[in-house]
Design an enzyme around this catalytic site. Sequence first.
Site, mmCIF file in Angstrom:
data_model
loop_
_atom_site.group_PDB
_atom_site.id
_atom_site.type_symbol
_atom_site.label_atom_id
_atom_site.label_comp_id
_atom_site.label_asym_id
_atom_site.label_seq_id
_atom_site.Cartn_x
_atom_site.Cartn_y
_atom_site.Cartn_z
ATOM 1 N N ASP A 192 9.747 15.757 8.102
ATOM 2 C CA ASP A 192 9.359 15.251 6.782
ATOM 3 C C ASP A 192 7.860 15.423 6.556
ATOM 4 O O ASP A 192 7.171 14.492 6.117
ATOM 5 C CB ASP A 192 9.753 13.779 6.653
ATOM 6 C CG ASP A 192 9.873 13.333 5.197
ATOM 7 O OD1 ASP A 192 10.006 14.211 4.320
ATOM 8 O OD2 ASP A 192 9.840 12.119 4.936
ATOM 9 N N ILE A 247 0.826 -1.219 0.000
ATOM 10 C CA ILE A 247 0.000 0.000 0.000
ATOM 11 C C ILE A 247 0.856 1.264 0.000
ATOM 12 O O ILE A 247 0.324 2.367 -0.040
ATOM 13 C CB ILE A 247 -0.938 0.028 1.220
ATOM 14 C CG1 ILE A 247 -0.148 -0.097 2.523
ATOM 15 C CG2 ILE A 247 -1.989 -1.066 1.124
ATOM 16 C CD1 ILE A 247 -0.995 0.028 3.775
ATOM 17 N N PHE A 307 12.386 4.317 3.838
ATOM 18 C CA PHE A 307 12.631 3.335 4.902
ATOM 19 C C PHE A 307 12.371 1.919 4.410
ATOM 20 O O PHE A 307 13.100 0.992 4.745
ATOM 21 C CB PHE A 307 11.740 3.666 6.102
ATOM 22 C CG PHE A 307 11.802 2.650 7.195
ATOM 23 C CD1 PHE A 307 12.853 2.634 8.102
ATOM 24 C CD2 PHE A 307 10.809 1.691 7.334
ATOM 25 C CE1 PHE A 307 12.909 1.690 9.112
ATOM 26 C CE2 PHE A 307 10.862 0.750 8.342
ATOM 27 C CZ PHE A 307 11.916 0.750 9.233
#
Length: 476
Positions: A279, A159, A164
């Site tokens: 972020d 999804i 990361f």
Amino acid sequence: MNQSRNSPAIRSSTPGQVWNQSSSSTSNSGSVYGFRKDHQPMEKKQTSFFSLIVRVLTCRGDMDHVDEGHHLQPATVGACIAFHQVLFCCVRLIPFVKVLQRCCLSADSSPTSLRSSKKLSHSASSTPSVASNGKQGPNGLSFEDICKATGNFSTSNIIGEGGFGTVYKGTLKNGSIIAIKRAKKETYDRGTPVEFKNEILTLSKIEHLNLVRFYGFIEHGDERIILVEYVSNGTLRDHLDGKCGSGLEIGERLDVMIDVAHAITYLHTYTDVPIIHRDIKSSNILITDKLRAKVADFGFARISVEDPTATHISTQVKGTAGYLDPEYLSTYQLTDRSDVYSFGVVLVELVTGRLPIELNKAPNERLTTKWAMQRLKGGEVVLAMDPKLRRNPASMMVVEKVLRLARQCLAPTRQSRPSMKRCAEILWRIRKDYHEHNDVTSAANHSVQIPQMDARKNRREFFGIEDSNNQRFQSA
């Protein structure tokens, strides 16, 4: 029979003594003396009154054994007997008082215990949970359970993708759905474990309606997995691009702005130690089924220093191009105002629908924030509006005010930018003005409903005239 002050004790009686507890080896002050079996006083006569008290309180002997040298008045003896009776009644009531006290404490502590158990249960579900072997996560989930939940990490359950790692949708045995973030193994040498630990540390310290909930993590061999709340309606960027939903109207976009402002305000102001996200961007803002926002992805988050005199954190630059604070980029000094700058970029995205950097546009339109500020300065707000938005006075008013707030957030120096709390307050006022403007407009456009009239029916009811094919209207 005297005892040392340092080691007072109650000793068993001897043939010539009942018991004795003395506070000094050289003084009889404060001592309680016993009686011999031959009823002779052991010590000085003036102590016999105290022996009377002892006999009355301990129910030992009778009143005839009082020292002969002291003749107490009947009133004194009566008072002692009355005192003894009162004390006897109080002793008999002690068990009932204790039972009543236990009942009261039980009634008072039950809600507290319930609340405490609820809090403990909740904290257990929102804090990292790893077994000693490092193979189990929250609620006893193992790596094998995660493999089954994701279909052995099937591509059909992907999804999302990020720096990361990959985010999967997982369905547990009990039917609940969670999001599973799996770190990329090939990036371990470039510091992914640090980001993994950093995200766990940050998520374990926060809990807010507009932040994704943290369930736990699993370390299994070289696998690094984080389990978080599943938000089913895609990201904000997906909605702006038309990949999800039917398009966000200006009122719904205002709600998203306020939700994100609340989330960042919580991180900056209301956590134990301030947290800087680093972020903030549209692809890290998840949209719920009710079109509300949740901020996610804390891999770059930085916990602020506890020193209240510190003005910034010197750290390596991390973030996403187009959202980075230019001052942070040039000085390596991170502050909470760096998140404010990124939030300003998101505001521009929400009203224009564009990406921060549009490489396919003309050179003067590639930097969306710069292009939007030029449209605002030239009074051409309507040209900066997302083509998907309806053009009406209320929506244009919102776009203009949001762009003015974004201009403050995008100030070149951090001292000129507002706090996130101030941004939230301004957005609340904009939404209030928008709803009031809509109410006035809808009231002005409301037309009076005039009932339809049937001429033939009226002629028949009021004048008794029946229409026929032979009767026709003729003008003069």
